[in-house]
Structure formats: C-alpha cells, structure tokens
Design an enzyme around this catalytic site. Sequence first.
Site, PDB file in Angstrom:
ATOM      1  N   GLU A 201      51.562  32.210 -11.918  1.00 23.46           N
ATOM      2  CA  GLU A 201      50.550  31.151 -11.897  1.00 23.46           C
ATOM      3  C   GLU A 201      49.412  31.561 -10.969  1.00 23.46           C
ATOM      4  O   GLU A 201      49.652  32.059  -9.868  1.00 23.46           O
ATOM      5  CB  GLU A 201      51.091  29.815 -11.336  1.00 23.46           C
ATOM      6  CG  GLU A 201      52.004  29.054 -12.253  1.00 23.46           C
ATOM      7  CD  GLU A 201      52.476  27.734 -11.641  1.00 23.46           C
ATOM      8  OE1 GLU A 201      51.733  27.144 -10.825  1.00 23.46           O
ATOM      9  OE2 GLU A 201      53.585  27.322 -11.965  1.00 23.46           O
TER      10      GLU A 201
ATOM     11  N   GLU B 164      59.067  27.587  -8.036  1.00 22.46           N
ATOM     12  CA  GLU B 164      58.699  27.084  -6.711  1.00 22.46           C
ATOM     13  C   GLU B 164      59.749  26.148  -6.111  1.00 22.46           C
ATOM     14  O   GLU B 164      59.479  24.955  -5.924  1.00 22.46           O
ATOM     15  CB  GLU B 164      57.335  26.378  -6.767  1.00 22.46           C
ATOM     16  CG  GLU B 164      56.204  27.273  -7.230  1.00 22.46           C
ATOM     17  CD  GLU B 164      54.820  26.614  -7.062  1.00 22.46           C
ATOM     18  OE1 GLU B 164      54.757  25.452  -6.644  1.00 22.46           O
ATOM     19  OE2 GLU B 164      53.816  27.295  -7.346  1.00 22.46           O
TER      20      GLU B 164
END
Length: 473
Positions: free
Chosen positions: A379, A175
């Site tokens: 995730e 991210e």
Amino acid sequence: MSVGNEDYRDSGLIFPKDFVIGSATASYQIEGAWDEDGRGPSIWDTFSHTPGLITDGSNGDVADDHYHRLEQDLDLMKELGLEAYRFSISWSRIIPTGSGDVNPAGIDFYSSLVDGLIARGILPIATLYHWDLPQPLEDAGGWVNRETAYRFEEYARVIGEALGDRVHTWTTLNEPWCAAYLGYAAGVHAPGRTNNADALTAVHHLNVAHGLAISALKTVVTNDPKFSVTLNVHALRGVGETGPEAVRQIDALANRAFTGPMLRGEYPRDLFDDTAAITDWSFVKEGDLEIIHQPIDILGVNYYSTTAVRIWDGVSARQGADGHKPAAGTAWPGADRVEFVSQEGPYTDMGWNIAPGGFEQLLWDVHTEFPELPLMITENGAAFPDAVTDGTVHDPERIDYLRRHLTAVHRARARGVDLRGYLVWSLLDNFEWAYGFSKRFGIVRVDYETLERTVKDSGRWYAELVRTHVLPE
Ligand code: FCB
C-alpha cells in the site's frame, strides 16, 4: 539524507518487466452487501453502526457495492492494465459466525473474483485479515482471547482449500499494529476498546494467528504460491537529543513487536521492559515463538508518511501529532513519555506529511535489517479532496505524490533493495474506516450516490506507468 520532498520528482525512470505494478483494496472498505448471501456481522459493522464513531456517520453497508459490481470492477482493472490486485477476504462471508459452518456463497464470491482476475491476466494477492473480525469472536474476547488465533487457523485452512490452487500470494494479516493498538488501546478502530494490556495481548495473538495460518495454508495449497504478511512498518525520525530513545520505544511497539517474533523468532527484550507495568507477557506460551516464526517469501510494506518523536520534556505544551484521530486511549501502551512531534508539510487530506525520502530510507532500513527477505509495497497512496470538473477528476496532487514515491521506490531498488512490486492504495475511493467516506484515496472516483466509477487523471497516469513500466511525467 534528505527526507523531504524537493528532489523526488523524477520521470522517465524504468521499472523492469518483472516488477509487479497493481492496486489494493480491502473487503469492508469496498464490498457492501453487509448482510447478504449469508454473510455474518463483523466488528466493523458493529463499530460503524454505533452512533458517533465514524466522522461522517457513514458505514460500510453499501460502500462501493463492489460485491454486486464484481465484473464491472474487474473490467476496470483490466482497462487500467493492472498486473496484480491485492484484495482482502471477509472472514464473516466465509465462516459467518467465525467458527464452524462454512458459507458456500462466500467462497463462490472470492472464487469468482480470483477466476476473473486470472482470466484478465491479473495476479491475485489475497489478504486473510484486513481488520473485519467476525462479531461472535469479538463477543468471546476478540484478539484478547487466544482461541481467536485457532479460529483464524481454521478459516485459513478453509479458504486455502477453496482458492489454494489459484492465489498467487497469500498475506495473513494487514497491519496488525492497527488491529491491536487502534482497536484495543486507542479505541478509534473496531472493536473500540481502550485497554493497554488487552492491546498487547492482541499483538501476541495476532502474531500467533499469523504463524498458524501460514502453516495451515502450506498444508492445503496445491499451486506454488508466495506467503507473506503486510506490516505498516513505521518510518521513525528522532528529534533532538532524546530522539534516539523515543525512536527505540516506538520502534519496539510498532515494528519489532511484529518483525521480532515473525522474522527472528523472538520478542525484543526492551518491549517487555518498557511495558512491564502493563503486563508480564505471560500470555506468551511455551512454543509460541516457534509457531509464529514461519518462513515467508515476501514482506508486504505499507507506507504513507513518517513519524517524528522525542521524549517529552514535561514542561512545554505537549504535541500529539501521531497522525490518527484524537482518541480516548493511547495507541502507544507504555510509551507515555514519548511526544509525537509535528512535521513539515506538505500534507495530504489525512494530515499526513508527504515524505518520499522517508520512504526510501525505510525501505533501505528494512532491507538492511532483513537482507534475505524480498519486499513488496502493498500500500502507498494519498487522500486529497478531489473535485469533479467536466465529468472527470483532475488530481495533480495525487499524481505528484505517486510520482515522488515511485521515485523513492526506484532509488531504493537502485541501492540494492530487493523490492518486487508496488500496489497503489487504492483502486477505488472507499470507506476510510473511522473517517467514513470523507477521505478519498482512489485512482478511480466513486460517486456515493450513483456508485458510478470515473477514472481520475491519476488513474490514467497510473495506467500509462503499468503499460510502459516507465515513470510518466
Ligand atoms: C492503511 C489501511 C488501509 C487504508 C489506508 C489509508 O492503514 O491498511 O485499509 O485505510 O491505511
């Protein structure tokens, strides 16, 4: 298509045997042992040690004490039957000052982890950067300094040489959106800066670091691993007439700022136009796009909820529901006119709306945009305020969340999305960044007094899924 909740509660769906089911964690969130065995300080040590920045005043000094409980945690993964484990490597354990001397104890720790996984039949998926930059590099400018990308390349080579005979999948960055915008513009993540130009510069240098690391890893690994990066591709919903324009702006900042250079070899023109008042992007040097644009084998996608946007009308009370803590700065440089609109629930304990339909749509959209690229859910999961009853945790909301999102995954696959696996966030309750220990995402509970682990109902449910590859009731 419905982006809601109602019709996403299947069970009995079958996932093929080669669809990988596992879990994910990150170094700073679980390891503890922050100043042991030669580990240097990272920006998250500094940030969490600064009073007032973490909701509950906690830090990752001990966290889940995973560093000292490696064997026990590996056994736990085996008990749950996990097929893959995504962990991140603490750069500060490997190269304590961020450049130069390598710390053998750090290498040994991750080497034992990888060996322990392989011995238990669990695929090791290693992330090089899950936000814990060595503090000395931040002192030299952090991701605003181009040099940091070259230090990352060195680190990738070192760790690639050490583990590059055993790691199954290498992920460069986790991210980068959070690292750049939450860290350098909004100021809610380490290093806690609030400068829009710095955040955009960080975006580029993270992209360069990704490309350099992929190239470095490819020259040193000796097995035949997969190479990847994990993005929190934002699932955007436009609201009303101005929705499409707001979506365009946020999509440029959040998604295409990374997928453009990494997967297409170009920055989106509109990103430069939208941010022209902040920076001229002259930090993009000749040849950078070639560096960044490296072939990868798999794209990691993290998904939790959707984001709804429109252009603010300038009159009504402005909403700011972008799902993050109130911040000193914006997470959206240049998108000053975009309003983040509250969405319908239900919500998790993070205040994030539960939207499995948005998940299916996102997977479909990413696949449509990059049809040749296999995807992996690196995730997905939910925080809920768990309670311990009868020595265990009954967490039907988490099971419900997982069932609905795995239904979305199954439907996306049925529509032709090349989706190779699903990793639940998270194996253990852990240090949830600026929220400290106040948010619990684990399928295993951690008692932060005794550090005892207790498998939650969701953990047992998940173990059944892994064992049978059939979505349980
Ligand atoms: C993601 C992070 C992960 C965790 C989850 C809840 O953005 O990658 O470390 O905090 O959110």
